[in-house]
Design an enzyme around this catalytic site. Sequence first.
Site, short mmCIF file in Angstrom:
data_model
loop_
_atom_site.label_atom_id
_atom_site.label_comp_id
_atom_site.label_asym_id
_atom_site.label_seq_id
_atom_site.Cartn_x
_atom_site.Cartn_y
_atom_site.Cartn_z
CB CYS A 1 30.53 6.79 48.08
SG CYS A 1 30.71 6.04 49.69
CG ASP B 1 49.50 -6.76 53.53
OD1 ASP B 1 49.44 -6.03 52.52
OD2 ASP B 1 50.57 -7.14 54.03
CG HIS C 1 27.12 -15.91 42.22
ND1 HIS C 1 26.36 -17.01 41.91
CD2 HIS C 1 26.40 -15.19 43.11
CE1 HIS C 1 25.22 -16.96 42.59
NE2 HIS C 1 25.22 -15.87 43.32
CG ASP D 1 46.46 -1.61 46.40
OD1 ASP D 1 46.29 -1.86 47.62
OD2 ASP D 1 45.70 -2.06 45.53
CO CO Z 1 45.08 -2.91 48.62
CO CO Z 2 51.75 -5.59 49.90
#
Ligand code: CO
Ligand code: CO
Length: 352
Positions: free
Chosen positions: A18, A51, A141, A228
Amino acid sequence: MTMSEKIKLTSYSTKGGCGCKIGPADLHQVIQTLPPAEPDPNLLVGLDTSDDAGVYKLTDELALVQTVDFFTPIVDDPYSFGQVAAANALSDIYAMGGKPLTVLNIVAFPIKKLDKSVLADILRGAGDKVKEAGATLVGGHSIDDNEPKFGLAVTGLVHPAKAKTNTGAKPGDKLILTKPIGVGILTTSIKKDALSEEEIARVTKVMTTLNKTAAEVMEPYDVHGCTDVTGFGLLGHAAELAKGSGVGVRIGQAQVPVLPRVRELAEAGFVPGGTKNNYAHLEGTVTFASSIDQIDQWILCDAVTSGGLLISVAADRAEALLADMYGAGVEAAIIGETVSDHPGEIRVEPSL
Ligand code: CO
Ligand code: CO
Ligand code: CO
């Protein structure tokens, strides 16, 4: 290339894989065996808070934001795959409130098995998204590999005091999500030939949309935290925000925008392994109301590629931010809130 010789790029996966992330629990076990890194006072955001990107202070006014992301093809069209991979990699810069500056391409490609034009199309798709982001390609690369993989390393800039981390949410914030979920279930369905061309185009459009506009719209607002939604799914990334910020999270299942046919396809068995792993890792962190069934629980944990921003904003600014998002063409929704109760944990209610 004509339709008859159209390749199925997602089938070039040596393990039927996946391309999803190694789960946080497995990664944590590996990192624990390593010697601790030397502390560096300029490292503002590092590995310890899971993060989106690292933030490294250069001066009192300027910090680098750095991230890297790459994966196996999740759509068959090479140009679209390049766009998705680039939008996904760039997203972590936007999630930190930064602006992308430079990118490096990361390429693995079966150069003897697949036509070179396929690679050219992947790079062209990525290049168009990098251009749209206003960033500059500075290199890359490539390796010969049985399985195609593509992504970017991205460097951006942010004011050190304005970086939007996943540790800054405050109790009483509203949570805004800027893209619908269900991408993992839909891309799994693409591999199994269960989607129409229109449905493929729809989910591809969601994934290729940059989080640039959403990030620009949120910039002047009192945003306390941002991340996100990607591989660990909506609830996985919300859990990192909850733990990192020491707040409880409440989510209204009915408020979360889900792409068309996701529930039906999940019922038909197209739930990716990564999504089920996400769900398993969240045991003890997430409590679902008893009326929310297993299918909807999986959907909220669905592994996303190039998902939206999850924004924790002061409650009295949430409606104005939402209106500005709509005005800018971002399909955002208020999906929940942060509370001082049950810090680090998520409660999912049928509706808030
Ligand atoms: Co993220
Ligand atoms: Co943030
Ligand atoms: Co990432």
